[in-house]
Design a protein around this motif. Structure first.
Motif, PDB file in Angstrom:
ATOM      1  N   LEU A 107       0.819  -1.201   0.000  1.00 19.36           N
ATOM      2  CA  LEU A 107       0.000   0.000   0.000  1.00 19.36           C
ATOM      3  C   LEU A 107       0.857   1.256   0.000  1.00 19.36           C
ATOM      4  O   LEU A 107       1.794   1.369   0.793  1.00 19.36           O
ATOM      5  CB  LEU A 107      -0.921   0.008   1.226  1.00 19.36           C
ATOM      6  CG  LEU A 107      -1.839  -1.207   1.410  1.00 19.36           C
ATOM      7  CD1 LEU A 107      -2.609  -1.084   2.716  1.00 19.36           C
ATOM      8  CD2 LEU A 107      -2.793  -1.343   0.231  1.00 19.36           C
ATOM      9  N   ILE A 108       0.526   2.179  -0.894  1.00 13.65           N
ATOM     10  CA  ILE A 108       1.107   3.520  -0.865  1.00 13.65           C
ATOM     11  C   ILE A 108      -0.034   4.461  -0.503  1.00 13.65           C
ATOM     12  O   ILE A 108      -0.950   4.686  -1.308  1.00 13.65           O
ATOM     13  CB  ILE A 108       1.746   3.920  -2.211  1.00 13.65           C
ATOM     14  CG1 ILE A 108       2.958   3.034  -2.513  1.00 13.65           C
ATOM     15  CG2 ILE A 108       2.174   5.380  -2.175  1.00 13.65           C
ATOM     16  CD1 ILE A 108       2.646   1.820  -3.304  1.00 13.65           C
ATOM     17  N   ILE A 109      -0.002   4.962   0.710  1.00 13.39           N
ATOM     18  CA  ILE A 109      -1.088   5.762   1.250  1.00 13.39           C
ATOM     19  C   ILE A 109      -0.776   7.243   1.065  1.00 13.39           C
ATOM     20  O   ILE A 109       0.258   7.732   1.521  1.00 13.39           O
ATOM     21  CB  ILE A 109      -1.316   5.433   2.735  1.00 13.39           C
ATOM     22  CG1 ILE A 109      -1.739   3.956   2.872  1.00 13.39           C
ATOM     23  CG2 ILE A 109      -2.362   6.346   3.345  1.00 13.39           C
ATOM     24  CD1 ILE A 109      -1.799   3.472   4.293  1.00 13.39           C
ATOM     25  N   LEU A 110      -1.671   7.945   0.377  1.00 11.82           N
ATOM     26  CA  LEU A 110      -1.504   9.374   0.153  1.00 11.82           C
ATOM     27  C   LEU A 110      -2.194  10.136   1.282  1.00 11.82           C
ATOM     28  O   LEU A 110      -3.351   9.854   1.610  1.00 11.82           O
ATOM     29  CB  LEU A 110      -2.102   9.786  -1.192  1.00 11.82           C
ATOM     30  CG  LEU A 110      -1.623   8.995  -2.419  1.00 11.82           C
ATOM     31  CD1 LEU A 110      -2.180   9.601  -3.691  1.00 11.82           C
ATOM     32  CD2 LEU A 110      -0.113   8.913  -2.472  1.00 11.82           C
ATOM     33  N   THR A 111      -1.494  11.080   1.856  1.00 10.36           N
ATOM     34  CA  THR A 111      -2.034  11.822   2.985  1.00 10.36           C
ATOM     35  C   THR A 111      -1.660  13.291   2.888  1.00 10.36           C
ATOM     36  O   THR A 111      -0.676  13.660   2.224  1.00 10.36           O
ATOM     37  CB  THR A 111      -1.518  11.238   4.316  1.00 10.36           C
ATOM     38  OG1 THR A 111      -2.093  11.935   5.412  1.00 10.36           O
ATOM     39  CG2 THR A 111      -0.015  11.317   4.402  1.00 10.36           C
ATOM     40  N   SER A 118       0.976  10.596  11.806  1.00 12.66           N
ATOM     41  CA  SER A 118       0.774   9.700  10.668  1.00 12.66           C
ATOM     42  C   SER A 118       1.846   8.605  10.621  1.00 12.66           C
ATOM     43  O   SER A 118       1.562   7.464  10.245  1.00 12.66           O
ATOM     44  CB  SER A 118       0.774  10.490   9.361  1.00 12.66           C
ATOM     45  OG  SER A 118       1.991  11.183   9.192  1.00 12.66           O
ATOM     46  N   THR A 119       3.063   8.947  11.017  1.00 16.28           N
ATOM     47  CA  THR A 119       4.130   7.939  11.061  1.00 16.28           C
ATOM     48  C   THR A 119       3.817   6.853  12.087  1.00 16.28           C
ATOM     49  O   THR A 119       3.988   5.652  11.813  1.00 16.28           O
ATOM     50  CB  THR A 119       5.475   8.600  11.393  1.00 16.28           C
ATOM     51  OG1 THR A 119       5.751   9.625  10.433  1.00 16.28           O
ATOM     52  CG2 THR A 119       6.601   7.575  11.363  1.00 16.28           C
ATOM     53  N   GLU A 120       3.335   7.259  13.263  1.00 15.41           N
ATOM     54  CA  GLU A 120       2.940   6.288  14.283  1.00 15.41           C
ATOM     55  C   GLU A 120       1.758   5.450  13.805  1.00 15.41           C
ATOM     56  O   GLU A 120       1.672   4.256  14.100  1.00 15.41           O
ATOM     57  CB  GLU A 120       2.580   7.015  15.577  1.00 15.41           C
ATOM     58  CG  GLU A 120       3.774   7.585  16.330  1.00 15.41           C
ATOM     59  CD  GLU A 120       4.698   6.494  16.839  1.00 15.41           C
ATOM     60  OE1 GLU A 120       4.199   5.400  17.187  1.00 15.41           O
ATOM     61  OE2 GLU A 120       5.922   6.711  16.865  1.00 15.41           O
ATOM     62  N   TRP A 121       0.867   6.092  13.057  1.00 15.87           N
ATOM     63  CA  TRP A 121      -0.304   5.366  12.537  1.00 15.87           C
ATOM     64  C   TRP A 121       0.130   4.254  11.582  1.00 15.87           C
ATOM     65  O   TRP A 121      -0.404   3.145  11.630  1.00 15.87           O
ATOM     66  CB  TRP A 121      -1.226   6.357  11.832  1.00 15.87           C
ATOM     67  CG  TRP A 121      -2.467   5.745  11.265  1.00 15.87           C
ATOM     68  CD1 TRP A 121      -3.652   5.534  11.906  1.00 15.87           C
ATOM     69  CD2 TRP A 121      -2.629   5.248   9.927  1.00 15.87           C
ATOM     70  NE1 TRP A 121      -4.547   4.944  11.047  1.00 15.87           N
ATOM     71  CE2 TRP A 121      -3.952   4.753   9.833  1.00 15.87           C
ATOM     72  CE3 TRP A 121      -1.799   5.180   8.808  1.00 15.87           C
ATOM     73  CZ2 TRP A 121      -4.448   4.211   8.659  1.00 15.87           C
ATOM     74  CZ3 TRP A 121      -2.293   4.626   7.643  1.00 15.87           C
ATOM     75  CH2 TRP A 121      -3.606   4.152   7.567  1.00 15.87           C
ATOM     76  N   VAL A 122       1.104   4.552  10.730  1.00 16.39           N
ATOM     77  CA  VAL A 122       1.609   3.542   9.798  1.00 16.39           C
ATOM     78  C   VAL A 122       2.289   2.404  10.549  1.00 16.39           C
ATOM     79  O   VAL A 122       2.078   1.225  10.231  1.00 16.39           O
ATOM     80  CB  VAL A 122       2.586   4.182   8.788  1.00 16.39           C
ATOM     81  CG1 VAL A 122       3.321   3.103   8.002  1.00 16.39           C
ATOM     82  CG2 VAL A 122       1.851   5.097   7.830  1.00 16.39           C
TER      83      VAL A 122
END
Length: 421
Positions: A107-111, A118-122
């Motif tokens: 997955l390449i997630i665009l944010t 967001s880094t912790e979320w990944v």
């Protein structure tokens, strides 16, 4: 001595637990037996149970209906690569990418922002799914320059990068305001567009339009799925052929801009499907005729969910109203009548998994519209008007090009001013 006492105490507690569990298991049988042998009057609190039972049963039926259907298909996604937007919503988007990651997809997630949160979320998503092939790229869909920058970087590879699909779940819904009491506040994107038009329509259109060469470059045996979520409110939208980015339309209703952004995007997706299929058919090699149906565009209506957007609308963007109106007054009704994010994700997963969208099962180039894990028809007359869809697509592309040139001039002017200082 102490060990013996502790063992006796443990055994006694285990016996008590087993007795309680046996009693609990026998309770329904005892109640039924009492009702049959001695009559319902002997059942404790029977009158209260009888009075509440219709309401409880009705609530259960309503909740079962409102939760929607469940996706029953599953595909192996190992080795497949997907671009995803709207994944960090902590609702539908997060549920979809978690399931995709568990099935092995890259997955390449665009944010909008790549920050500490967001880094912790990944990292959390990687741990929960057991999949390390999850990455995040900065691409704010409301910013046309960032969209072009990402798409250009993606296409700037030889040979072309693998791409098995794009899942668009991002969106913006601004508070509607109280009619005649408060004037809706117009929020603008970096390009000066109304924020909902920029995020829901212009940015998504620009991304998918720019990525057309990547879709066409994929091998003919690769099943590529472009899945775009929409909303039933699109039925209330309008189409502006001469001003598709709504730059000169009076901002008198946030709802009108939101509904129209969804309607125009859906219409353009029908034209996108035709253009991709036509482009692939022209790329015949070695005398092998291609239909172009290995790339499918699908519209998904996930239903009304208890989402961040719904909370913003019902609370009118107010924290006080969120606590009082949404959490304390409306939530019991919303729990019964709306879906959770996980339930809303089922239709998106269905569109990703179902064999109905495989090339061998498609007989035409029409975009499929999915709601509650089944294919339904688009009812508005605009969805049958190919000429209108083509004109809207061309007009939108031209207006975006003009706006990009205008913003490029402004960026260059700012750079010159900064360098002089």
């Amino acid at each position: 001595m102490k060990n013996a006492l502790s063992k006796k105490t443990t055994s006694v507690s285990d016996d008590l637990d087993s007795q309680h569990s046996c009693k609990a298991a026998r309770m329904p049988i005892n109640v039924i037996g009492t009702a049959l042998m001695e009559g319902t009057d002997k059942i404790p609190y029977y009158t209260e149970i009888k009075a509440l039972a219709p309401y409880v049963i009705t609530a259960g039926v309503v909740k079962y209906w409102s939760r929607g259907t469940t996706n029953t298909w599953e595909r192996k996604l190992h080795g497949k690569v997907y671009l995803v937007t709207g994944a960090t919503s902590q609702g539908m988007g997060t549920s979809v990418v978690l399931e995709m990651a568990r099935l092995g997809a890259q997955l390449i997630i665009l944010t909008r922002n790549v920050d500490e949160w967001s880094t912790e979320w990944v990292h959390d998503l990687r741990e929960r799914s057991g999949n390390d092939l999850i990455y995040m790229e900065k691409c704010d869909l409301s910013n046309l320059y960032q969209v072009r920058k990402f798409a250009t970087g993606w296409l700037d590879n030889s040979p072309p990068r693998r791409l098995d699909g794009v899942i668009v779940m991002s969106g913006d819904m601004e508070p509607w305001g109280v009619p005649r009491l408060s004037k809706p506040l117009r929020k603008s994107s970096a390009d000066g567009l109304e924020l909902q038009i920029a995020t829901n329509y212009a940015g998504v259109f620009h991304l998918l339009d720019l990525l057309q060469p990547s879709f066409k470059a994929q091998p003919p045996d690769r099943d590529i799925r472009i899945i775009v979520t929409t909303c039933w409110l699109q039925s209330m939208g309008n189409v502006e052929l001469k001003d598709p980015l709504w730059q000169n339309v009076k901002y008198d209703s946030s709802l009108k801009f939101f509904a129209s952004s969804k309607l125009q995007l859906s219409l353009c997706m029908l034209e996108l499907q035709r253009r991709i299929a036509k482009g692939i058919r022209k790329q015949q090699k070695d005398g092998v005729e291609r239909t172009g149906r290995n790339v499918s565009v699908t519209l998904v209506q996930p239903g009304t969910m208890r989402s961040h957007s719904l909370r913003r609308v019902l609370s009118n963007g107010s924290v006080i109203l969120l606590l009082l109106l949404y959490c304390m007054v409306l939530y019991p009704f919303l729990f019964l009548l709306t879906k959770s994010g996980r339930r809303g994700a089922q239709s998106v997963l269905y569109a990703l998994m179902t064999p109905e969208l495989e090339e061998v099962n498609l007989k035409e180039d029409e975009v499929k519209y999915i709601s509650d894990c089944s294919i339904v028809k688009l009812v508005r007359k605009e969805f049958q008007d190919e000429a209108l869809q083509r004109e809207l697509y061309d007009s939108t592309r031209n207006e975006i090009e003009k706006l990009e040139k205008k913003m490029a001039v402004k960026r260059n002017a700012r750079k010159k001013t900064t360098s002089r200082q």
